[in-house]
Design a protein around this motif. Structure first.
Motif, PDB file in Angstrom:
ATOM      1  N   GLN A 125       0.825  -1.207   0.000  1.00 45.63           N
ATOM      2  CA  GLN A 125       0.000   0.000   0.000  1.00 45.63           C
ATOM      3  C   GLN A 125       0.861   1.259   0.000  1.00 45.63           C
ATOM      4  O   GLN A 125       0.540   2.239  -0.678  1.00 45.63           O
ATOM      5  N   ARG A 126       1.938   1.242   0.747  1.00 48.25           N
ATOM      6  CA  ARG A 126       2.828   2.410   0.790  1.00 48.25           C
ATOM      7  C   ARG A 126       3.502   2.640  -0.560  1.00 48.25           C
ATOM      8  O   ARG A 126       3.685   3.783  -0.985  1.00 48.25           O
ATOM      9  N   ARG A 127       3.876   1.569  -1.243  1.00 49.73           N
ATOM     10  CA  ARG A 127       4.497   1.721  -2.561  1.00 49.73           C
ATOM     11  C   ARG A 127       3.508   2.294  -3.564  1.00 49.73           C
ATOM     12  O   ARG A 127       3.853   3.154  -4.377  1.00 49.73           O
ATOM     13  N   ILE A 128       2.270   1.810  -3.520  1.00 51.34           N
ATOM     14  CA  ILE A 128       1.240   2.335  -4.425  1.00 51.34           C
ATOM     15  C   ILE A 128       0.987   3.804  -4.117  1.00 51.34           C
ATOM     16  O   ILE A 128       0.914   4.639  -5.020  1.00 51.34           O
ATOM     17  N   LYS A 129       0.860   4.133  -2.830  1.00 47.02           N
ATOM     18  CA  LYS A 129       0.623   5.525  -2.426  1.00 47.02           C
ATOM     19  C   LYS A 129       1.768   6.414  -2.894  1.00 47.02           C
ATOM     20  O   LYS A 129       1.544   7.520  -3.411  1.00 47.02           O
ATOM     21  N   ALA A 178       3.967  13.500  -3.520  1.00 51.37           N
ATOM     22  CA  ALA A 178       4.066  14.641  -2.604  1.00 51.37           C
ATOM     23  C   ALA A 178       3.418  14.348  -1.258  1.00 51.37           C
ATOM     24  O   ALA A 178       3.567  15.121  -0.317  1.00 51.37           O
ATOM     25  N   GLY A 179       2.688  13.244  -1.170  1.00 46.39           N
ATOM     26  CA  GLY A 179       2.054  12.858   0.098  1.00 46.39           C
ATOM     27  C   GLY A 179       0.975  13.807   0.573  1.00 46.39           C
ATOM     28  O   GLY A 179       0.798  14.007   1.764  1.00 46.39           O
ATOM     29  N   ILE A 180       0.204  14.372  -0.375  1.00 45.04           N
ATOM     30  CA  ILE A 180      -0.814  15.349   0.027  1.00 45.04           C
ATOM     31  C   ILE A 180      -2.217  14.762   0.118  1.00 45.04           C
ATOM     32  O   ILE A 180      -3.087  15.359   0.734  1.00 45.04           O
ATOM     33  N   LEU A 181      -2.441  13.595  -0.469  1.00 43.66           N
ATOM     34  CA  LEU A 181      -3.767  12.977  -0.429  1.00 43.66           C
ATOM     35  C   LEU A 181      -3.893  12.083   0.803  1.00 43.66           C
ATOM     36  O   LEU A 181      -3.189  11.094   0.921  1.00 43.66           O
ATOM     37  N   ALA A 182      -4.765  12.439   1.698  1.00 43.34           N
ATOM     38  CA  ALA A 182      -5.062  11.638   2.898  1.00 43.34           C
ATOM     39  C   ALA A 182      -3.803  11.156   3.621  1.00 43.34           C
ATOM     40  O   ALA A 182      -3.619   9.956   3.789  1.00 43.34           O
ATOM     41  N   PRO A 183      -2.940  12.068   4.039  1.00 45.15           N
ATOM     42  CA  PRO A 183      -1.707  11.632   4.703  1.00 45.15           C
ATOM     43  C   PRO A 183      -1.982  10.838   5.978  1.00 45.15           C
ATOM     44  O   PRO A 183      -2.775  11.235   6.813  1.00 45.15           O
ATOM     45  N   GLY A 184      -1.340   9.676   6.084  1.00 48.04           N
ATOM     46  CA  GLY A 184      -1.493   8.825   7.256  1.00 48.04           C
ATOM     47  C   GLY A 184      -2.769   8.017   7.313  1.00 48.04           C
ATOM     48  O   GLY A 184      -2.969   7.222   8.223  1.00 48.04           O
ATOM     49  N   LYS A 185      -3.628   8.162   6.334  1.00 50.08           N
ATOM     50  CA  LYS A 185      -4.908   7.461   6.343  1.00 50.08           C
ATOM     51  C   LYS A 185      -4.693   5.947   6.326  1.00 50.08           C
ATOM     52  O   LYS A 185      -3.889   5.438   5.556  1.00 50.08           O
ATOM     53  N   GLN A 186      -5.398   5.252   7.205  1.00 53.22           N
ATOM     54  CA  GLN A 186      -5.340   3.797   7.330  1.00 53.22           C
ATOM     55  C   GLN A 186      -3.924   3.300   7.593  1.00 53.22           C
ATOM     56  O   GLN A 186      -3.570   2.182   7.238  1.00 53.22           O
ATOM     57  N   GLY A 187      -3.094   4.144   8.204  1.00 55.59           N
ATOM     58  CA  GLY A 187      -1.745   3.724   8.563  1.00 55.59           C
ATOM     59  C   GLY A 187      -0.752   3.755   7.423  1.00 55.59           C
ATOM     60  O   GLY A 187       0.385   3.381   7.579  1.00 55.59           O
ATOM     61  N   VAL A 188      -1.189   4.204   6.243  1.00 50.05           N
ATOM     62  CA  VAL A 188      -0.289   4.237   5.060  1.00 50.05           C
ATOM     63  C   VAL A 188       0.384   5.587   4.975  1.00 50.05           C
ATOM     64  O   VAL A 188      -0.221   6.608   5.041  1.00 50.05           O
TER      65      VAL A 188
END
Length: 78
Positions: free
Chosen positions: A58-62, A68-78
């Motif tokens: 999931q982290r690789r896909i994100k 840039a990590g701007i969409l739902a940062p930290g959501k569901q632990g990702v």
């Protein structure tokens, strides 16, 4: 779970109970699908098969879709 959010005692009881319920479910091989924002990381940690392969995927896909990590940062632990 139903409780009165205005009642501090009830909030404290639920705050202590929920992680215990997660642990008990874990012992049965279960994990919640979704959780409150405050508990997302705890729930994500329950999916630890193959050294957290799901979370790593999931982290690789994100990272690929949202570098840039701007969409739902930290959501569901990702």
């Amino acid at each position: 779970m139903s409780f009165d959010r205005a009642d501090g005692l009830q909030r404290n009881v639920i705050a202590e109970l929920f992680p215990r319920l997660i642990a008990a479910a874990r012992m049965q091989g279960w994990a919640p699908y979704r959780a409150h924002l405050a508990l997302m990381r705890l729930v994500a940690e329950q999916f630890d098969f193959a050294d957290h392969a799901l979370l790593r995927t999931q982290r690789r896909i994100k990272a690929a879709l949202d570098p840039a990590g701007i969409l739902a940062p930290g959501k569901q632990g990702v």
